[in-house]
Design a protein around this motif. Sequence first.
Motif, PDB file in Angstrom:
ATOM      1  N   LEU A 206       0.843  -1.146  -0.232  1.00 56.44           N
ATOM      2  CA  LEU A 206       0.219  -0.097  -0.347  1.00 56.44           C
ATOM      3  C   LEU A 206       0.971   1.305   0.327  1.00 56.44           C
ATOM      4  O   LEU A 206       1.669   1.146   1.133  1.00 56.44           O
ATOM      5  CB  LEU A 206      -0.976  -0.043   1.216  1.00 56.44           C
ATOM      6  CG  LEU A 206      -1.501   1.367   1.676  1.00 56.44           C
ATOM      7  CD1 LEU A 206      -2.982   1.144   0.023  1.00 56.44           C
ATOM      8  CD2 LEU A 206      -2.364   1.037   3.052  1.00 56.44           C
ATOM      9  N   LEU A 207       1.104   2.032  -1.188  1.00 57.78           N
ATOM     10  CA  LEU A 207       1.469   3.157  -1.152  1.00 57.78           C
ATOM     11  C   LEU A 207       1.297   4.357   0.047  1.00 57.78           C
ATOM     12  O   LEU A 207       1.719   5.398   1.108  1.00 57.78           O
ATOM     13  CB  LEU A 207       1.784   3.717  -2.030  1.00 57.78           C
ATOM     14  CG  LEU A 207       2.449   5.423  -2.892  1.00 57.78           C
ATOM     15  CD1 LEU A 207       3.879   5.047  -2.507  1.00 57.78           C
ATOM     16  CD2 LEU A 207       2.374   5.766  -4.250  1.00 57.78           C
ATOM     17  N   VAL A 208      -0.641   4.509  -0.385  1.00 56.48           N
ATOM     18  CA  VAL A 208      -1.428   5.189   0.589  1.00 56.48           C
ATOM     19  C   VAL A 208      -2.742   5.183   0.895  1.00 56.48           C
ATOM     20  O   VAL A 208      -2.826   4.976  -0.456  1.00 56.48           O
ATOM     21  CB  VAL A 208      -0.586   6.772   0.818  1.00 56.48           C
ATOM     22  CG1 VAL A 208      -1.348   7.238  -1.158  1.00 56.48           C
ATOM     23  CG2 VAL A 208      -1.293   8.026   1.682  1.00 56.48           C
ATOM     24  N   ALA A 300      -5.328  11.692  -1.464  1.00 61.10           N
ATOM     25  CA  ALA A 300      -4.868  10.363  -1.514  1.00 61.10           C
ATOM     26  C   ALA A 300      -3.914  10.994  -3.153  1.00 61.10           C
ATOM     27  O   ALA A 300      -2.370  10.167  -2.051  1.00 61.10           O
ATOM     28  CB  ALA A 300      -5.472   9.517  -1.728  1.00 61.10           C
ATOM     29  N   LEU A 301      -4.553  11.388  -3.832  1.00 51.16           N
ATOM     30  CA  LEU A 301      -3.597  11.692  -4.752  1.00 51.16           C
ATOM     31  C   LEU A 301      -1.755  12.719  -4.675  1.00 51.16           C
ATOM     32  O   LEU A 301      -1.282  11.908  -4.713  1.00 51.16           O
ATOM     33  CB  LEU A 301      -3.819  11.984  -6.152  1.00 51.16           C
ATOM     34  CG  LEU A 301      -3.356  12.223  -7.431  1.00 51.16           C
ATOM     35  CD1 LEU A 301      -3.434  10.176  -8.023  1.00 51.16           C
ATOM     36  CD2 LEU A 301      -4.083  13.080  -8.254  1.00 51.16           C
ATOM     37  N   ASP A 302      -2.355  13.673  -3.510  1.00 53.90           N
ATOM     38  CA  ASP A 302      -1.450  14.901  -3.359  1.00 53.90           C
ATOM     39  C   ASP A 302      -0.141  14.234  -2.816  1.00 53.90           C
ATOM     40  O   ASP A 302       0.999  13.729  -3.304  1.00 53.90           O
ATOM     41  CB  ASP A 302      -1.204  15.669  -3.000  1.00 53.90           C
ATOM     42  CG  ASP A 302      -2.978  16.576  -3.978  1.00 53.90           C
ATOM     43  OD1 ASP A 302      -2.603  16.366  -4.796  1.00 53.90           O
ATOM     44  OD2 ASP A 302      -3.067  17.338  -2.988  1.00 53.90           O
ATOM     45  N   MET A 303      -1.121  13.077  -1.788  1.00 50.16           N
ATOM     46  CA  MET A 303       0.037  12.375  -1.035  1.00 50.16           C
ATOM     47  C   MET A 303       0.854  11.389  -1.568  1.00 50.16           C
ATOM     48  O   MET A 303       1.944  10.814  -1.066  1.00 50.16           O
ATOM     49  CB  MET A 303      -0.470  11.944   0.864  1.00 50.16           C
ATOM     50  CG  MET A 303      -0.974  12.956   1.442  1.00 50.16           C
ATOM     51  SD  MET A 303      -1.363  12.605   3.372  1.00 50.16           S
ATOM     52  CE  MET A 303      -3.271  12.210   2.680  1.00 50.16           C
ATOM     53  N   GLY A 347     -10.762  14.086  -1.905  1.00 50.23           N
ATOM     54  CA  GLY A 347      -9.952  13.770  -1.943  1.00 50.23           C
ATOM     55  C   GLY A 347      -9.452  12.024  -1.374  1.00 50.23           C
ATOM     56  O   GLY A 347      -8.433  11.543  -1.117  1.00 50.23           O
ATOM     57  N   ASP A 348     -10.675  10.941  -0.665  1.00 48.81           N
ATOM     58  CA  ASP A 348      -9.948  10.293  -0.004  1.00 48.81           C
ATOM     59  C   ASP A 348      -9.807   8.934  -1.790  1.00 48.81           C
ATOM     60  O   ASP A 348      -9.758   9.524  -2.915  1.00 48.81           O
ATOM     61  CB  ASP A 348     -11.641   9.309   0.076  1.00 48.81           C
ATOM     62  CG  ASP A 348     -12.310   9.606   1.411  1.00 48.81           C
ATOM     63  OD1 ASP A 348     -10.954  10.464   2.347  1.00 48.81           O
ATOM     64  OD2 ASP A 348     -12.964   9.615   1.786  1.00 48.81           O
ATOM     65  N   GLY A 349      -8.879   8.012  -1.351  1.00 48.25           N
ATOM     66  CA  GLY A 349      -8.277   6.997  -2.276  1.00 48.25           C
ATOM     67  C   GLY A 349      -7.205   6.626  -1.797  1.00 48.25           C
ATOM     68  O   GLY A 349      -6.847   6.287  -0.360  1.00 48.25           O
TER      69      GLY A 349
END
Length: 409
Positions: A206-208, A300-303, A347-349
């Motif tokens: 899991l990346l994030v 989630a994508l930004d992180m 922003g969830d993901g």
Amino acid sequence: MTHLLTMAPLAGHDPLAPLAGAADLADSVVFLSPSERLVGQGIGDQAGPAETDPDPARRVAHLLEAARRAGRAPVVMGAIPFDPSGRSRLVVPRRLDRLSPACWQAALQRLPGPPAPPRLLRSHPRPDPDGYRRAVENGLARIADGELAKLVLARSLDLEVADPIDPCRVLTALIRRHPGSLLYSVPLPAEDGREAGVFLGASPELLVRKAGGRVFANPLAGSIAASPDPAENARRIERLLASGKDRHEHAFAAHAVVETLRPFCRTIELPATPGVVAAGPIIHLSTPIVGELRAPWASALDMALALHPTPAVGGTPTAGAVAAIAELEGFDRGLYAGMVGWCDAAGDGEWAVSLRCAEIRGNRARLFAGAGIVDGSRPEAELEETATKLKTMLTALGLSAAEPTAPGF
Ligand SMILES: C=C(O[C@@H]1C=C(C(=O)O)C=C[C@H]1O)C(=O)O
């Protein structure tokens, strides 16, 4: 995530069709994790400006805006390559189903069996085993020079079999063997003289994941082959946990993930010691990380984009490692070792590191596997580690590495 359909009541719509072999995986997108099981159908018409924009965050924003205008669930699914400015495969499915855990248990009964063992016509590893050993030696020399501290070197394996491969059966073989992994299938258009197909796999990493105000990550690095004998397996786990070289290799990835996430968080901690995670033929050192986000919450994508490439797939320092990878590997990683998952307008993901994967196009498959090199790594052991990692996909394809027809890798 609140706006997704659960097992859709629409007449004639079968949420499981792409997994049950009743709809083409080439017109579907699938992401299954222990947290979310998403199946999207109807992705046919989505090439456009979002495909060519070199900034994945802008590509996703563009797609979410287009989804809003088209009245679709604002959820983008797909894959971003190792070089995030390259061609990504991001789509907003026309129909999106989120399968509840109960539905999923029932769904498993409907999945088709594994593929019949194919007849292997040709296999082509790149680099070949000698080339890979040389690349590792070169990487070790750069580490000895102090230019790099860690470097992940990968290789690819092109296979040609007698008949077209059924990606649905390959995916369901992965689902059965790796229920705790992040499983995915993303459609690939025809390109560079190759026919259309799918990119699929079973990633243990899991990346994030972001859910509301919480963020989760699970860096892996430092590995040992699993044994079918439980007593021997337990000894190997002890050996992995006690290996200074593997702990050193793991620490780069775990520290980098926590330090990259820290500015996004109110609280985040690095566990003092790693645990292990079993991923089919291989066992990894694993550090689960949980943080409470600082407002306003990053997406989630930004992180994911801030984290990528972690030292689990790139190296340390990042820029030097990425340059060395381009120089030493001799093939394009494409979507391998990038990220695959989904994100929504809130922003969830969830994004997995795209590992244990293959591009499948007609009767051809391209597999990938890499290994982290640090001071103390041995070229032969790293070559073996990549061969062990390739087994995840070889087995799902029906090409067990133990068979006499197995490719010379
Ligand atoms: C690079 C891969 O795996 C990564 C490298 C690992 C290692 O070097 O020990 C372990 C897990 C992954 O983070 C791969 O599967 O191709």
